[in-house]
Design a protein around this motif. Sequence first.
Motif, PDB file in Angstrom:
ATOM      1  N   UNK A   1      -5.558  14.691  -1.050  1.00 47.34           N
ATOM      2  CA  UNK A   1      -5.596  15.693   0.016  1.00 47.34           C
ATOM      3  C   UNK A   1      -5.299  15.002   1.345  1.00 47.34           C
TER       4      UNK A   1
ATOM      5  N   UNK B   1       4.024   6.873  -3.706  1.00 50.31           N
ATOM      6  CA  UNK B   1       4.407   8.085  -2.986  1.00 50.31           C
ATOM      7  C   UNK B   1       3.851   9.302  -3.710  1.00 50.31           C
ATOM      8  N   UNK B   2       3.987   9.293  -5.038  1.00 52.92           N
ATOM      9  CA  UNK B   2       3.477  10.434  -5.804  1.00 52.92           C
ATOM     10  C   UNK B   2       1.973  10.553  -5.641  1.00 52.92           C
ATOM     11  N   UNK B   3       1.289   9.420  -5.732  1.00 56.42           N
ATOM     12  CA  UNK B   3      -0.155   9.471  -5.534  1.00 56.42           C
ATOM     13  C   UNK B   3      -0.488  10.057  -4.169  1.00 56.42           C
TER      14      UNK B   3
ATOM     15  N   UNK C   1     -10.878   6.236  -7.068  1.00 54.69           N
ATOM     16  CA  UNK C   1     -11.499   6.838  -8.247  1.00 54.69           C
ATOM     17  C   UNK C   1     -12.291   5.735  -8.912  1.00 54.69           C
TER      18      UNK C   1
ATOM     19  N   UNK D   1       9.479   8.631   2.776  1.00 54.35           N
ATOM     20  CA  UNK D   1       9.224   8.003   1.485  1.00 54.35           C
ATOM     21  C   UNK D   1       8.909   6.518   1.613  1.00 54.35           C
TER      22      UNK D   1
ATOM     23  N   UNK E   1       5.625   5.413  -7.306  1.00 53.03           N
ATOM     24  CA  UNK E   1       4.368   5.822  -7.913  1.00 53.03           C
ATOM     25  C   UNK E   1       3.316   6.042  -6.832  1.00 53.03           C
TER      26      UNK E   1
ATOM     27  N   UNK F   1      10.548  14.306   4.804  1.00 54.53           N
ATOM     28  CA  UNK F   1       9.433  13.764   4.044  1.00 54.53           C
ATOM     29  C   UNK F   1       9.648  12.275   3.933  1.00 54.53           C
TER      30      UNK F   1
ATOM     31  N   UNK G   1       1.285  11.868  -2.056  1.00 54.54           N
ATOM     32  CA  UNK G   1       1.753  13.205  -1.708  1.00 54.54           C
ATOM     33  C   UNK G   1       1.237  14.285  -2.629  1.00 54.54           C
ATOM     34  N   UNK G   2       0.991  13.937  -3.881  1.00 52.72           N
ATOM     35  CA  UNK G   2       0.620  14.998  -4.823  1.00 52.72           C
ATOM     36  C   UNK G   2      -0.841  14.936  -5.201  1.00 52.72           C
ATOM     37  N   UNK G   3      -1.363  13.738  -5.280  1.00 52.79           N
ATOM     38  CA  UNK G   3      -2.709  13.601  -5.821  1.00 52.79           C
ATOM     39  C   UNK G   3      -3.761  13.714  -4.719  1.00 52.79           C
TER      40      UNK G   3
END
Lengths: 214, 214
Positions: free
Chosen positions: B144, B136-138, B214, B68, B134, B66, B140-142
């Motif tokens: 699609x 990366x989180x957006x 957004x 980063x 932050x 993965x 990978x997680x937030x």
Amino acid sequence: MNRIKEIPFFSHLAEEDIKKLKNISVIKKYNQKEILFYEGDEPKYLHILLDGVLRLYKINHKGTQIFLHQFLPVSLVAELANFEQIPYPATAEFTSRGEVLKIDYQKLEESFFKNPELSLKIIKSLAGKLKIMSEVITNEIVLTAEAKIAKFLVENTELFDTLKNTQIASLLNLTPETLSRTLTKFKNKDLILIDEQNKVEILNIDTLLSMYAN
Amino acid sequence: MNRIKEIPFFSHLAEEDIKKLKNISVIKKYNQKEILFYEGDEPKYLHILLDGVLRLYKINHKGTQIFLHQFLPVSLVAELANFEQIPYPATAEFTSRGEVLKIDYQKLEESFFKNPELSLKIIKSLAGKLKIMSEVITNEIVLTAEAKIAKFLVENTELFDTLKNTQIASLLNLTPETLSRTLTKFKNKDLILIDEQNKVEILNIDTLLSMYAN
DNA sequence: CGATACATTGAACAAATTCAAAGCTGGTGG
DNA sequence: CCACCAGCTTTGAATTTGTTCAATGTATCG
């Protein structure tokens, strides 16, 4: 009353510095469910959580919350946004009543960043947050639902006694259904035991560990 | 030859401090594909990337990488592990030949952390890494897969001309198949155009933006 | 040419969520 | 005292998103 002196971040400051700090800061009270800041807000203040519990989360594409971290007092909150001059990367919501010291960041930077002790504390705080973020990434990207639950069982067994399954599912960013199914699976494999009072007991920690540890 | 003076992190140090620093550090060369450190290693040195490209990644439950972050010179690398005294949270591998300044962290902490300018640079570096995490989180997680690709198209259009689709897929932590299917979908919707030389042109940036912003 | 690597496409698969229904449980008011 | 309601929890079935696997297509470069 001088609250600032009692904040570990500033406890070492000279009387004169504390006076300066008071002039550029304010303490504000918040109620449960109030928002300290929204993702995307421009940071103006440096926030130090003095009292209460603050939940940090992001909203994903489906509109559901992704839990990132829970802040307990006393913590610097999202100072990254101040340092990097970027909008807040997540939303902070109180899960209880609370209190926050709000420091005008511009003024703080001008007068306090030469203080080496304060710098060191900020470094520690930032490094601690990086660690949290790194763990979030591990939990959310690297681990499967089963592994996440195994890890939480081992590391937070006692929380199963106090929290509802919906709350635990929310901390793990899973649905209650998935949590329920996985716990049932663990029960059937005799990895855990849930007694009449819904207390969880770990029967086979080695197997649980092997599910998430490398 | 004095390389240390040329490192922005230490450029402001006094001659005497630089001499001290030299005594507790060493410069090491690496070849492509060599590993600087593995996830789980105990940190002993503070690493500063002087030359080359360093790829930071984690391994997920399926054993796939993965991605980063990619470090370019000159950067502090994974200083969090030193500060928090925890094992490295990810693996660092050279994607080219490179060079690293390795500083004995124990000794560094003892003699240099009182220097306010250095502290400030460390603060900036940590805050920068928090921002990366932050993001990366957006990503990978937030977001699609579609949103990730739309974002990459808008923010890195030119990379589509130089990188192969497999490389882009790897940066996005997606499979080449998913990337290919999504690009085809975008083409069919007239959001992008891919000409004979495989150059990508964005036709409808608003729709792409609306997919992830957004 | 032909080999090798890269790209595309379809079909099957996997993991977790969503939706719907049914089962429990504990507290409250009649 | 207990019937009932509201809020969890559990369970099953369908769905969603993206990966995996396999086959085929395409390109480039010696």
